[in-house]
Design an enzyme around this catalytic site. Structure first.
Site, PDB file in Angstrom:
ATOM      1  N   ARG A 160       8.051 110.090   7.854  1.00 45.54           N
ATOM      2  CA  ARG A 160       7.775 111.343   7.150  1.00 45.54           C
ATOM      3  C   ARG A 160       6.868 111.128   5.941  1.00 45.54           C
ATOM      4  O   ARG A 160       6.969 110.122   5.253  1.00 45.54           O
ATOM      5  CB  ARG A 160       9.087 111.998   6.717  1.00 45.54           C
ATOM      6  N   GLU A 213       5.279 113.736  21.971  1.00 47.04           N
ATOM      7  CA  GLU A 213       5.916 115.053  21.916  1.00 47.04           C
ATOM      8  C   GLU A 213       5.082 116.126  22.600  1.00 47.04           C
ATOM      9  O   GLU A 213       3.851 116.134  22.490  1.00 47.04           O
ATOM     10  CB  GLU A 213       6.114 115.491  20.448  1.00 47.04           C
ATOM     11  N   HIS A 273       4.776 109.911  14.566  1.00 48.24           N
ATOM     12  CA  HIS A 273       5.636 109.010  15.330  1.00 48.24           C
ATOM     13  C   HIS A 273       4.864 107.746  15.678  1.00 48.24           C
ATOM     14  O   HIS A 273       3.672 107.810  15.977  1.00 48.24           O
ATOM     15  CB  HIS A 273       6.147 109.702  16.594  1.00 48.24           C
ATOM     16  N   GLN A 322       4.988 114.838   9.497  1.00 50.14           N
ATOM     17  CA  GLN A 322       5.458 113.584  10.097  1.00 50.14           C
ATOM     18  C   GLN A 322       4.510 112.993  11.130  1.00 50.14           C
ATOM     19  O   GLN A 322       3.561 113.647  11.576  1.00 50.14           O
ATOM     20  CB  GLN A 322       6.819 113.818  10.753  1.00 50.14           C
ATOM     21  N   HIS A 358       1.603 115.744  12.133  1.00 50.03           N
ATOM     22  CA  HIS A 358       1.932 117.094  12.582  1.00 50.03           C
ATOM     23  C   HIS A 358       3.142 117.640  11.828  1.00 50.03           C
ATOM     24  O   HIS A 358       3.894 116.881  11.214  1.00 50.03           O
ATOM     25  CB  HIS A 358       2.213 117.093  14.090  1.00 50.03           C
TER      26      HIS A 358
END
Ligand SMILES: [Zn+2]
Length: 429
Positions: free
Chosen positions: A292, A129, A104, A102, A273
């Site tokens: 994704r 993250e 972001h 995935q 990641h």
């Protein structure tokens, strides 16, 4: 300091029953909670996000409403809101097997995607993250350095076939002719290889399955390219969990990071990641936006993913966050983002300390609200002049500008506290 109740998630990738630290930690904080043997316990969410909102223990009021009231009492604003959000979500995660491959989006990309497809992109916020390893924690993060990708292309013809003969030759030619891996030319060439590979899953699924089969035979015969032995274990686990999925090639082009307990990594938007296994404290922006690529039964958005990635090729050390000692018992992990900073609060009782020795730790007073989870030990703290007890499994919201002293006698202590100064996040959805 207010005790809060947080949300437990049961996603399929979580560790089961007593094997899950998430389940055991939650049970420690709730004496009536029974851990079910065959149930996955994946995450404990600590934040105000609508998908798992925390509540004040004593009143059951949503923390977001409590924050809005606090703000209204502090600042006389004409623009009073029902709810206020913390800029982060802190999570404890127990991961049994690979989560999806995935990425972001940035704030701009998130706003665009949310407008276009609000069902699959529920927020207009970004989601940087950070993962802090509680146990040995493995993930794939960021594209490998170009020479490693090329070594794997040259070692495994199946990998070349899946990324396209012309595309991979072009990529090799660009790197060999002296373009740096940071150059736009190198990144554009990698993007073409990656695009070809992702679409092969829908255009030629049988070809993907054949190539994977042949690739696994190469691994069985001991051929390794740029792969370490630990990465072979990851590849075999992916093969079991996601048979014939083009994402099973991902360890050939992504860095495989193995964090030891206490190590921490961070990545912002645009970095590809996948978490693999282990237990961590995770801090993310207050968002649930994920694009994704593969290795998931959930919604896959190839077009968005291909356009969002930054195609940075670099060594895995790039993603590590250096620890900074604030006090003898507090270590700070402060990545380059305003959404969150993590404090590790740790006191190890040594054998020479007697039962009656009391250890007092002063938590720094912060200008913003924070959440703290007690992972090990027990002790006392003062609230409105009353002494109260805390123990493993308790989670607290700490108001801004509150100096807090916690004390422990006869017990070691481990706690994690997250805070963030970002204020633009408040509009969710
Ligand atoms: Zn992620």
């Amino acid at each position: 300091m207010h005790r809060i109740e947080c949300t437990l998630n049961n996603y399929a990738w979580g560790k089961h029953g007593e094997n899950s630290e998430v389940a055991k930690l939650f049970a420690a904080g709730h004496k009536d909670f029974q851990i079910a043997k065959n149930m996955p316990y994946s995450e404990l969410w600590m934040g105000t996000h609508p998908d798992g909102p925390a509540r004040i223990h004593e009143s059951s009021e949503k923390l977001s409403k409590f924050l809005a009231k606090y703000e209204a009492s502090k600042f006389s604003s004409s623009n009073k809101k029902e709810e206020n959000h913390l800029p982060f979500i802190m999570k404890i995660m127990s991961i049994k097997h690979t989560l999806s491959l995935q990425v972001h989006p940035t704030k701009e990309q998130a706003a665009y995607l949310h407008k276009k497809d609000p069902i699959n992109y529920p927020d207009s916020n970004h989601k940087p993250e950070l993962a802090y390893a509680l146990t040995k924690f493995e993930l794939l993060c960021g594209f490998r350095p170009a020479f490693e990708i090329i070594q794997n292309i040259q070692t495994f013809p199946e990998f070349r076939n899946i990324m396209g003969k012309n595309e991979t030759e072009k990529f090799e030619e660009i790197i060999k002719s002296g373009f740096l891996q940071e150059s736009e030319e190198a990144k554009a060439a990698l993007k073409k290889c990656f695009t070809k590979m992702l679409y092969s899953q829908i255009e030629t699924p049988n070809f993907v399955a054949e190539q994977l089969q042949s690739f696994y035979e190469k691994l069985e015969s001991g051929i390794r390219g740029a792969l370490f032995e630990e990465t072979i274990t990851v590849l075999l686990s992916m093969k079991n969990n996601f048979p014939n999925d083009v994402g099973c090639f991902s360890p050939l082009y992504l860095n495989h990071m193995i964090l030891q307990p206490g190590e921490c990594c961070f990545y912002a938007a645009e970095e590809l990641h996948a978490y693999l296994s282990g237990e961590c404290v995770e801090c993310v922006g207050c968002s649930n936006n994920t694009i994704r690529a593969a290795l998931t039964p959930k919604f896959i958005d190839r077009e968005a993913l291909i356009n969002v990635l930054n195609y940075r090729m670099t060594a895995p050390e790039f993603y590590l966050v250096p620890p900074k000692k604030l006090q003898p018992n507090i270590i700070e992990f402060a990545p380059d983002c305003k959404d969150f900073t993590l404090h590790e609060i740790k006191y190890s009782k040594s054998e020479k300390d007697s039962e009656s020795d009391t250890k007092v730790i002063s938590l720094p007073s912060l200008q913003c609200g924070s959440i703290m989870v007690i992972v090990e030990g027990e002790g006392k703290y003062k609230n409105h002049e009353k002494e109260r007890i805390f123990k493993r499994g308790d989670i607290f919201y700490i108001e801004p500008e509150k100096p807090i002293q916690i004390s422990t006698s006869g017990s070691s202590l481990v706690a994690y506290r997250t805070f963030g100064y970002e204020t633009e996040h408040r509009r969710i959805g």
